[in-house]
Design a protein around this motif. Structure first.
Motif, PDB file in Angstrom:
ATOM      1  N   GLU A  29       5.562  27.853 -32.374  1.00  0.00           N
ATOM      2  CA  GLU A  29       6.786  28.499 -32.871  1.00  0.00           C
ATOM      3  C   GLU A  29       8.014  27.630 -32.609  1.00  0.00           C
ATOM      4  O   GLU A  29       8.902  27.517 -33.450  1.00  0.00           O
ATOM      5  N   ALA A  30       8.047  27.022 -31.422  1.00  0.00           N
ATOM      6  CA  ALA A  30       9.185  26.154 -31.095  1.00  0.00           C
ATOM      7  C   ALA A  30       9.177  24.944 -32.022  1.00  0.00           C
ATOM      8  O   ALA A  30      10.232  24.497 -32.490  1.00  0.00           O
ATOM      9  N   GLY A  31       7.994  24.436 -32.318  1.00  0.00           N
ATOM     10  CA  GLY A  31       7.890  23.303 -33.240  1.00  0.00           C
ATOM     11  C   GLY A  31       8.382  23.680 -34.625  1.00  0.00           C
ATOM     12  O   GLY A  31       9.059  22.901 -35.303  1.00  0.00           O
ATOM     13  N   LEU A  32       8.068  24.907 -35.022  1.00  0.00           N
ATOM     14  CA  LEU A  32       8.517  25.405 -36.324  1.00  0.00           C
ATOM     15  C   LEU A  32      10.054  25.413 -36.365  1.00  0.00           C
ATOM     16  O   LEU A  32      10.665  24.971 -37.343  1.00  0.00           O
ATOM     17  N   ASP A  33      10.662  25.923 -35.294  1.00  0.00           N
ATOM     18  CA  ASP A  33      12.123  25.952 -35.228  1.00  0.00           C
ATOM     19  C   ASP A  33      12.694  24.543 -35.262  1.00  0.00           C
ATOM     20  O   ASP A  33      13.797  24.319 -35.754  1.00  0.00           O
ATOM     21  N   ALA A  34      11.935  23.611 -34.702  1.00  0.00           N
ATOM     22  CA  ALA A  34      12.421  22.233 -34.669  1.00  0.00           C
ATOM     23  C   ALA A  34      12.205  21.549 -36.016  1.00  0.00           C
ATOM     24  O   ALA A  34      12.512  20.375 -36.170  1.00  0.00           O
ATOM     25  N   GLY A  35      11.633  22.272 -36.970  1.00  0.00           N
ATOM     26  CA  GLY A  35      11.440  21.712 -38.305  1.00  0.00           C
ATOM     27  C   GLY A  35      10.206  20.850 -38.429  1.00  0.00           C
ATOM     28  O   GLY A  35      10.062  20.109 -39.392  1.00  0.00           O
ATOM     29  N   LEU A  36       9.300  20.965 -37.476  1.00  0.00           N
ATOM     30  CA  LEU A  36       8.079  20.174 -37.541  1.00  0.00           C
ATOM     31  C   LEU A  36       7.008  20.902 -38.345  1.00  0.00           C
ATOM     32  O   LEU A  36       7.082  22.114 -38.543  1.00  0.00           O
ATOM     33  N   GLU A  37       6.023  20.156 -38.796  1.00  0.00           N
ATOM     34  CA  GLU A  37       4.814  20.778 -39.311  1.00  0.00           C
ATOM     35  C   GLU A  37       4.016  21.244 -38.108  1.00  0.00           C
ATOM     36  O   GLU A  37       3.892  20.510 -37.117  1.00  0.00           O
ATOM     37  N   VAL A  38       3.490  22.472 -38.159  1.00  0.00           N
ATOM     38  CA  VAL A  38       2.756  22.969 -36.995  1.00  0.00           C
ATOM     39  C   VAL A  38       1.471  23.665 -37.438  1.00  0.00           C
ATOM     40  O   VAL A  38       1.353  24.133 -38.563  1.00  0.00           O
ATOM     41  N   SER A  39       0.513  23.707 -36.533  1.00  0.00           N
ATOM     42  CA  SER A  39      -0.644  24.572 -36.742  1.00  0.00           C
ATOM     43  C   SER A  39      -1.077  25.117 -35.395  1.00  0.00           C
ATOM     44  O   SER A  39      -0.841  24.501 -34.352  1.00  0.00           O
ATOM     45  N   TRP A  40      -1.681  26.283 -35.420  1.00  0.00           N
ATOM     46  CA  TRP A  40      -2.145  26.945 -34.195  1.00  0.00           C
ATOM     47  C   TRP A  40      -3.475  27.584 -34.525  1.00  0.00           C
ATOM     48  O   TRP A  40      -3.568  28.395 -35.448  1.00  0.00           O
ATOM     49  N   LEU A  41      -4.499  27.155 -33.838  1.00  0.00           N
ATOM     50  CA  LEU A  41      -5.842  27.651 -34.159  1.00  0.00           C
ATOM     51  C   LEU A  41      -6.492  28.186 -32.894  1.00  0.00           C
ATOM     52  O   LEU A  41      -6.877  27.411 -32.025  1.00  0.00           O
ATOM     53  N   PRO A  42      -6.600  29.489 -32.759  1.00  0.00           N
ATOM     54  CA  PRO A  42      -7.208  30.049 -31.556  1.00  0.00           C
ATOM     55  C   PRO A  42      -8.728  30.025 -31.637  1.00  0.00           C
ATOM     56  O   PRO A  42      -9.289  30.061 -32.723  1.00  0.00           O
ATOM     57  N   SER A  43      -9.355  29.955 -30.508  1.00  0.00           N
ATOM     58  CA  SER A  43     -10.816  29.968 -30.458  1.00  0.00           C
ATOM     59  C   SER A  43     -11.201  30.680 -29.171  1.00  0.00           C
ATOM     60  O   SER A  43     -10.919  30.192 -28.083  1.00  0.00           O
ATOM     61  N   TYR A  44     -11.797  31.849 -29.320  1.00  0.00           N
ATOM     62  CA  TYR A  44     -12.093  32.599 -28.109  1.00  0.00           C
ATOM     63  C   TYR A  44     -13.272  33.530 -28.344  1.00  0.00           C
ATOM     64  O   TYR A  44     -13.621  33.869 -29.465  1.00  0.00           O
ATOM     65  N   GLY A  45     -13.872  33.939 -27.257  1.00  0.00           N
ATOM     66  CA  GLY A  45     -14.985  34.867 -27.342  1.00  0.00           C
ATOM     67  C   GLY A  45     -14.473  36.275 -27.532  1.00  0.00           C
ATOM     68  O   GLY A  45     -13.262  36.508 -27.578  1.00  0.00           O
ATOM     69  N   PRO A  46     -15.364  37.225 -27.647  1.00  0.00           N
ATOM     70  CA  PRO A  46     -14.946  38.599 -27.890  1.00  0.00           C
ATOM     71  C   PRO A  46     -14.283  39.253 -26.674  1.00  0.00           C
ATOM     72  O   PRO A  46     -13.673  40.308 -26.813  1.00  0.00           O
ATOM     73  N   GLU A  47     -14.394  38.643 -25.499  1.00  0.00           N
ATOM     74  CA  GLU A  47     -13.834  39.289 -24.312  1.00  0.00           C
ATOM     75  C   GLU A  47     -12.310  39.189 -24.336  1.00  0.00           C
ATOM     76  O   GLU A  47     -11.749  38.163 -24.673  1.00  0.00           O
ATOM     77  N   MET A  48     -11.640  40.279 -23.939  1.00  0.00           N
ATOM     78  CA  MET A  48     -10.185  40.237 -23.838  1.00  0.00           C
ATOM     79  C   MET A  48      -9.777  39.489 -22.585  1.00  0.00           C
ATOM     80  O   MET A  48      -8.763  38.821 -22.533  1.00  0.00           O
ATOM     81  N   ARG A  49     -10.558  39.667 -21.526  1.00  0.00           N
ATOM     82  CA  ARG A  49     -10.242  38.967 -20.271  1.00  0.00           C
ATOM     83  C   ARG A  49     -11.504  38.314 -19.741  1.00  0.00           C
ATOM     84  O   ARG A  49     -12.606  38.761 -20.007  1.00  0.00           O
ATOM     85  N   SER A  50     -11.332  37.230 -19.018  1.00  0.00           N
ATOM     86  CA  SER A  50     -12.412  36.536 -18.308  1.00  0.00           C
ATOM     87  C   SER A  50     -13.336  35.701 -19.186  1.00  0.00           C
ATOM     88  O   SER A  50     -14.130  34.948 -18.664  1.00  0.00           O
ATOM     89  N   GLY A  51     -13.243  35.835 -20.494  1.00  0.00           N
ATOM     90  CA  GLY A  51     -14.038  34.941 -21.340  1.00  0.00           C
ATOM     91  C   GLY A  51     -13.338  33.597 -21.436  1.00  0.00           C
ATOM     92  O   GLY A  51     -12.191  33.450 -21.028  1.00  0.00           O
ATOM     93  N   THR A  52     -14.045  32.613 -21.950  1.00  0.00           N
ATOM     94  CA  THR A  52     -13.370  31.339 -22.157  1.00  0.00           C
ATOM     95  C   THR A  52     -12.491  31.443 -23.391  1.00  0.00           C
ATOM     96  O   THR A  52     -12.761  32.214 -24.305  1.00  0.00           O
ATOM     97  N   SER A  53     -11.450  30.673 -23.364  1.00  0.00           N
ATOM     98  CA  SER A  53     -10.472  30.786 -24.433  1.00  0.00           C
ATOM     99  C   SER A  53      -9.777  29.443 -24.592  1.00  0.00           C
ATOM    100  O   SER A  53      -9.448  28.796 -23.604  1.00  0.00           O
ATOM    101  N   ASN A  54      -9.619  29.015 -25.812  1.00  0.00           N
ATOM    102  CA  ASN A  54      -8.778  27.830 -25.992  1.00  0.00           C
ATOM    103  C   ASN A  54      -8.104  27.879 -27.336  1.00  0.00           C
ATOM    104  O   ASN A  54      -8.464  28.684 -28.197  1.00  0.00           O
ATOM    105  N   CYS A  55      -7.068  27.069 -27.473  1.00  0.00           N
ATOM    106  CA  CYS A  55      -6.451  26.985 -28.793  1.00  0.00           C
ATOM    107  C   CYS A  55      -6.026  25.561 -29.088  1.00  0.00           C
ATOM    108  O   CYS A  55      -5.804  24.756 -28.191  1.00  0.00           O
TER     109      CYS A  55
END
Lengths: 93, 483
Positions: free
Chosen positions: B324-350
């Motif tokens: 979002e900050a990159g967007l405000d700065a006028g940059l091209e941005v992408s955000w791709l989340p990757s996570y398991g079905p767990e809300m907590r304690s599962g592995t998570s990355n983006c």
């Protein structure tokens, strides 16, 4: 023209390469002038064929045929009108 | 000598050759005696007669007629199963001058696409639906369709359709005719040449209603499927006439053409060049030019960031703030989340990308910035970091076997620092502060703007302010004073 036998009102041309031999045209043809040929076309179907005389140009075979270009139906052009050359097709042999 | 002129021939709007398979450019892919070919000809003849080939858009469905675009030389879109009415709505509204025909089978329209057709009809959308009902799933090999007749055998009703198990055949015309929206609904059949001529008139009528701008029209066509019905084409044609019409009576179920008012034409879609202004990002270009500033020239202009940790550590939010900050700065941005079905304690990355140039892929497999919020994440992703890149690790020390000389690694107990601020969960923002301070990417103003949008409560904004400051402080200081 008098003296000659009256020409058929219609003429039908069948593209045997496009035909799948379903037989719907044979079934639907009112004067019963279509049949399935004895030979097979390159795709292994007995294509529909015209017996060569008696077509009325009604177009029913065209409408029941599922293939877009397998059947073309022609109608006799009235002789008294001056023929429009581009539209004319000579009677097929 | 007698002269003849063409009375009925291949419609102009069919292609001369069908570019589908090397040897089969002459024939359609339909089985001998299939109703689809007949209906294609009815539609093609109507398009020729009305002179609308250049503005017709045919929406083809999933099913045997998925390949309609091989045959009809009009605009063609092939869409997801059952969604043709939704796409037709979009095409018609954004290009009101187009003539949109949604061509659908019974599995497509009456099973998976039931919701789309009901709502499009109810809205009275100004397009035409040609609905092919052959009472079976043809392409997939003969499963029961919603329109399968009672007692009719299919691979999924091997003893015949049974009311108590599968319910009644769905009568689409009757169902849609109960709505106020539709203008014209008719059921026709391909059972003999008279029925086919009636179908021709219905198709033409339905499309004419669209050209007049009156609204929704649908023609249901009872159609043979000789192969799956296990009949020859002539028997199948008779079965349409003798059996199908008992369950699905033919006729006009709705005709409001006399009283229907012309639908107001929707506004034209704005030209592409206008869209930035409409979205309020008109000066994007100038902002982009200014954007290079926050990334100083020594730093890579293309930041490929991997944020990794456990679910609940704020991994995804941290990535979002950066994007979002990159967007405000006028940059091209992408955000791709990757996570398991767990809300907590599962592995998570983006995966986050910030770039001065257009982004080719949102995937980050070779990051130049790794934010590892726990040790497993560090172990997993450290080897992927590009030489010269940055690594931020949430811990107190690097394990012996977990080190690289060719990257810059900053080790701080970010979570513990957040805990000292009174909110353990702000560890991600402490880490963000360290990233900003160390690399000099993104200005304070843009980060604060992003946080204000993503974080709703005043209390959390205050915590994040403190957390950012603590992170910057930690990065400025020498090695691990917090130990």
């Amino acid at each position: 023209m008098s003296g000659n036998p009256k020409p058929d009102r219609g003429l039908v041309k069948l593209d045997s390469d496009e035909c799948k031999g379903c037989g719907l045209c044979v079934e639907a043809c009112p004067p019963k002038v279509l049949h399935l040929a004895d030979h097979l076309n390159p795709y292994g179907y007995h294509p529909a064929a015209y017996t060569g005389a008696g077509c009325t140009g009604c177009g029913i075979c065209f409408y029941v045929c599922p293939e877009p270009g397998a059947i073309t139906v022609f109608r006799l052009v009235e002789q008294k009108a001056e023929p429009k050359s581009e539209e004319l097709m000579p009677a097929a042999a | 000598m007698a002269s003849y002129t063409v009375a009925h021939g291949k419609a102009k709007c069919f292609y001369d050759h069908y570019e589908r398979k090397a040897d089969l450019q002459h024939q359609t892919h339909y089985c001998p005696g299939c109703g689809h070919g007949i209906v294609h000809k009815l539609i093609a003849g109507t398009i020729d007669a009305l002179g609308i080939q250049d503005r017709t858009v045919l929406i083809s469905p999933v099913g045997c007629s998925v390949f309609a675009y091989y045959y009809l030389d009009v605009g063609n879109i092939q869409v997801a199963h059952g969604r043709a009415p939704a796409v037709a709505t979009a095409v018609k509204r954004s290009r009101p001058e187009s003539i949109v025909i949604s061509y659908q089978g019974d599995g497509d329209l009456a099973a998976i696409g039931t919701a789309e057709i009901v709502h499009a009809a109810n809205r009275g959308e100004n397009f035409t639906v040609i609905f092919i009902n052959n009472a079976i799933y043809g392409m997939t090999g003969g499963q029961m369709a919603p329109t399968t007749l009672l007692g009719q055998k299919s691979t999924t009703t091997p003893f015949g359709r049974n009311v108590w198990n599968e319910g009644y055949p769905l009568k689409v015309c009757e169902l849609l005719a109960s709505l106020t929206g539709p203008v014209y609904i008719e059921r026709v059949a391909l059972g003999d040449n008279k029925q086919i001529m009636r179908a021709q008139r219905a198709v033409r009528r339905a499309i004419e209603i669209q050209t007049q701008g009156l609204g929704f029209s649908l023609v249901e066509i009872l159609s043979p499927c000789p192969t799956i019905w296990k009949m020859n084409p002539v028997e199948a044609q008779h079965w349409v006439k003798e059996e199908m019409t008992k369950t699905f009576p033919l006729g006009v179920f709705r005709d409001r053409t006399k009283e229907a008012e012309r639908r107001p034409a929707p506004a034209h879609a704005p030209p592409l060049a206008e869209i930035p202004r409409i979205l309020g990002i008109a000066n994007g270009a100038s902002r982009r030019a200014a954007a290079a500033a926050p990334l100083n020239d020594a730093e890579p202009r293309d930041l490929r960031i991997k944020v990794a940790g456990f679910g609940g550590q704020g991994v995804l939010l941290l990535g979002q703030v950066l994007a979002e900050a990159g967007l405000d700065a006028g940059l091209e941005v992408s955000w791709l989340p990757s996570y398991g079905p767990e809300m907590r304690s599962g592995t998570s990355n983006c995966h986050v990308r910030l770039s001065a140039r257009p982004i080719d892929s949102p995937l980050v497999s070779r990051p130049n910035v790794l934010l590892a919020l726990n040790e497993p994440s560090l172990r997993k992703f450290l080897p992927t970091v590009e030489p010269g890149g940055w690594v931020f690790y949430n811990g107190t020390a690097l394990a012996e076997d977990c080190h690289r000389e060719d990257v810059q690694i900053l080790v701080r107990p970010f979570t513990k620092m957040a805990d000292e601020l009174g909110e353990t969960r702000a560890g991600n923002i402490v880490m963000l502060g360290a990233l900003l301070e160390s690399t000099g990417v993104l200005s304070e103003q843009h980060v604060n703007g992003a946080l204000r949008r993503l974080v709703k409560s005043e209390r959390w904004l205050e915590i994040n302010r403190l957390a950012l400051a603590a992170g910057r402080e930690a990065a400025r200081k020498g090695n691990g004073h917090e130990k």
